[in-house]
Enzyme design. Structure first.
Site: not given
Ligand code: CAA
Length: 250
Positions: A16, A95, A153, A157, A189
């Site tokens: 990943g 994910i 959102g 997670y 990020y």
């Protein structure tokens, strides 16, 4: 040459965005690395093999679905048989299924919890006894800044990533006397596919709030994982290391 046996590391999510860089960093520090990931994407696996070719077999691939406990058991058996005892476990598989709670269905919730949180239990459970018996182990869980702040959102997670902090601290206490450390790294990020998938205007807005003024590089996360995995890092346990460009400070 060091008299110590070469350390064996397993990195989940090994092909990943962050995982590959973590594998490379650990291999550069002299570890043998098993990159564990879904084998569903042959072209991605092919690309990964050429990305790590320079390591002359010190990074190997094994198929793994972290969400399935029995699959993790069989994987651990295979790793023992083919590669040896695991000293370092980096839980980096993760994910996203971003959407507001009002639109989220049960599958979007449970897919994220099963991979990002259950997956860490499923795999840690396989290797913890061996680490304790041998008196050495390093577990590094890749959490997220969004487990610290919550993100619009990302109820699924953020819940999973916040859960990792509790898991990390509790397990750290349980195995501290056995030479096993358990820590987490909370990336902000970074330049990964996961972040590049965020719609551009939303991503630009997020980047504008990062004090260093840019996205992180995967190698900036891998460096910290490598540090926490070192034999010499035995006095750091139950810690969370934020690597987020100043996006969140507590
Ligand atoms: N804050 C407040 N309100 C917001 C908002 C925000 N950030 N974003 C949207 N809204 C508003 C919208 O304007 C809309 O308002 P109305 O109902 O009045 O029209 C309402 O909230 C709902 O918005 P959407 O219909 O657009 O919501 P959605 O369910 O489609 O979800 C989203 C939108 C997919 C979550 C989108 O906002 C998004 O992609 N956000 C970024 C999420 C993010 O940062 N993900 C990180 C991925 S990378 C990662 O996770 C790695 C890591 O660890 C850092």
């Amino acid at each position: 040459m060091s008299p110590k046996r070469e350390r064996l590391a397993v990195v989940t999510g090994g092909i990943g965005g962050l995982g590959t860089e973590i594998c490379r960093y650990l291999a550069r520090s002299g570890r043998t690395v098993v990159a564990a990931d879904l084998d569903a994407r042959p072209e991605r696996l092919e690309a990964f093999r050429s990305e790590v070719a320079e390591f002359n077999g010190h990074i190997r691939f094994e198929a793994l679905n972290v969400a399935d406990f029995e699959h993790c058991e069989a994987f651990a058996e295979r790793v023992r048989e083919h590669h040896g005892e695991v000293d370092i476990l980096v839980n980096a598989a993760g994910i996203t299924r971003d959407t507001t709670l009002r639109k989220m269905d049960a599958k979007q919730w449970s897919d994220v919890i099963r991979v990002n949180l259950d997956g860490v239990f499923n795999l840690s459970r396989q290797f913890i006894d061996g680490m304790c018996e041998r008196g050495f182990g390093r577990i590094v869980n890749i959490s997220s800044v969004n487990g610290q702040t919550g993100q619009f959102g990302q109820t699924n997670y953020s819940a999973a990533k916040a859960g990792l902090h509790g898991f990390t601290m509790a397990l750290a206490r349980e195995v501290a006397r056995k030479g096993v450390t358990v820590n987490s790294v909370s990336p902000g990020y970074c330049k990964t596919q996961m972040v590049m998938q965020i719609p551009e205007p939303i991503r630009a807005e997020i980047v504008s709030k990062i004090p260093v003024g840019r996205l992180g590089e995967p190698c900036e996360i891998a460096r910290v994982v490598d540090f926490l995995s070192a034999d010499e890092s035995g006095f750091i346990t139950g810690a969370n290391v934020p690597v987020n460009g100043g996006y969140f400070m507590d």
